[in-house]
Scaffold this motif. Sequence first.
Motif, PDB file in Angstrom:
ATOM      1  N   ARG A 214      98.735  72.365  89.390  1.00  0.00           N
ATOM      2  CA  ARG A 214      98.044  73.317  90.220  1.00  0.00           C
ATOM      3  C   ARG A 214      97.449  72.510  91.448  1.00  0.00           C
ATOM      4  O   ARG A 214      96.524  71.696  91.186  1.00  0.00           O
ATOM      5  N   THR A 215      97.416  72.990  92.627  1.00  0.00           N
ATOM      6  CA  THR A 215      96.670  72.649  93.824  1.00  0.00           C
ATOM      7  C   THR A 215      96.296  73.877  94.433  1.00  0.00           C
ATOM      8  O   THR A 215      96.700  75.044  93.981  1.00  0.00           O
ATOM      9  N   GLU A 216      95.350  73.749  95.774  1.00  0.00           N
ATOM     10  CA  GLU A 216      94.660  74.791  96.336  1.00  0.00           C
ATOM     11  C   GLU A 216      95.899  75.427  96.983  1.00  0.00           C
ATOM     12  O   GLU A 216      95.670  76.664  97.450  1.00  0.00           O
ATOM     13  N   PHE A 217      97.011  74.989  97.084  1.00  0.00           N
ATOM     14  CA  PHE A 217      98.369  75.688  97.700  1.00  0.00           C
ATOM     15  C   PHE A 217      99.249  76.228  96.922  1.00  0.00           C
ATOM     16  O   PHE A 217     100.293  76.440  96.980  1.00  0.00           O
TER      17      PHE A 217
ATOM     18  N   PRO B 129      94.716  66.760  82.876  1.00  0.00           N
ATOM     19  CA  PRO B 129      95.230  65.851  81.782  1.00  0.00           C
ATOM     20  C   PRO B 129      96.871  65.867  81.512  1.00  0.00           C
ATOM     21  O   PRO B 129      97.469  65.146  80.899  1.00  0.00           O
ATOM     22  N   LEU B 130      97.707  66.555  82.679  1.00  0.00           N
ATOM     23  CA  LEU B 130      99.001  66.788  82.526  1.00  0.00           C
ATOM     24  C   LEU B 130      99.504  65.393  82.783  1.00  0.00           C
ATOM     25  O   LEU B 130     100.424  64.936  82.086  1.00  0.00           O
ATOM     26  N   PRO B 131      99.074  64.538  83.687  1.00  0.00           N
ATOM     27  CA  PRO B 131      99.931  63.279  84.119  1.00  0.00           C
ATOM     28  C   PRO B 131     100.036  62.430  82.632  1.00  0.00           C
ATOM     29  O   PRO B 131     101.022  61.804  82.538  1.00  0.00           O
ATOM     30  N   VAL B 132      98.644  62.064  81.915  1.00  0.00           N
ATOM     31  CA  VAL B 132      98.826  61.325  80.756  1.00  0.00           C
ATOM     32  C   VAL B 132      99.435  61.895  79.682  1.00  0.00           C
ATOM     33  O   VAL B 132     100.254  61.286  78.854  1.00  0.00           O
TER      34      VAL B 132
END
Length: 274
Positions: free
Chosen positions: A145-148, A186-189
């Motif tokens: 999730r990002t601001e966009f 934490p999704l990348p790890v």
Amino acid sequence: MVSVGALRAHLVDAKLAGRVATSREKSLRSYRLFAARDPRMTLGLEPDGKWGVEELLRLMADRCGVSPDPEQTSGEDVIDPDCTVAALDAFAERLGRAAHDRLPVLLGTGHPQRLLGFYASLAAALSAAGCVILTPAYAPGVDMRTEFGVRRHLIRYVGGVAVVLPAEERGPVPVAGGPGVHTHSPLPVRAVLAAAAEQGGVLPALVVGDHGFICGAGQLGIEAIGLADADDPAVFVAEAEGRVSVAVPLDDAVRSDYYRPLSRYVLNRAWLAQ
């Protein structure tokens, strides 16, 4: 070799500790969001304790040296440089044991523009000492999730350190301190560890990093150590609950070259300087 006195002076002069750029308002807002279990502040940690704002303020005063006064609501926040030095000593001791035992290590950062060089120097020294620096491939990427809105991101390795890139940046990352996104997720790890397991590869005995990299790893039961700012309460809660072994309090957003004396100090203390 960087002496303790020189390191402490550098921490204060560079505003890595002492009066730091992180505002008191920002820190207190982070504590409120963590107390409300906002995922932007929990960093993948599922805390066992209640951890309301009052408990968090006491913890952060103890671990970081911030003011314990709830009535102090504005101005610059403070990190006690003696807390930082003590934690760096513990961090170095843990790195030294990992090198001695030649453990497989995963390094990752959500602050690539600032901290990539620090972690890359550790990766190089650990590799030279015989540790396997893990870089599991993860081609599909991870949706974050990002601001966009939700966007696809890729995981790449620079100097042995995992960083996160927008999916449109598909080329190689050229240098430490170059492209990469600031993330607390934490999704990348989780993605990296899942890739290693799916490929039948080695899993890390130690994760070194910040933000979601260490809280996410610690939540999964993998030993983790790393750096955290005064507005990152999740890392210190994870340390207090035994899911992060060492949390080093410092400002994590100063100039990247200001962290070089810290890496030299840590590598000397860990007997990893070359």
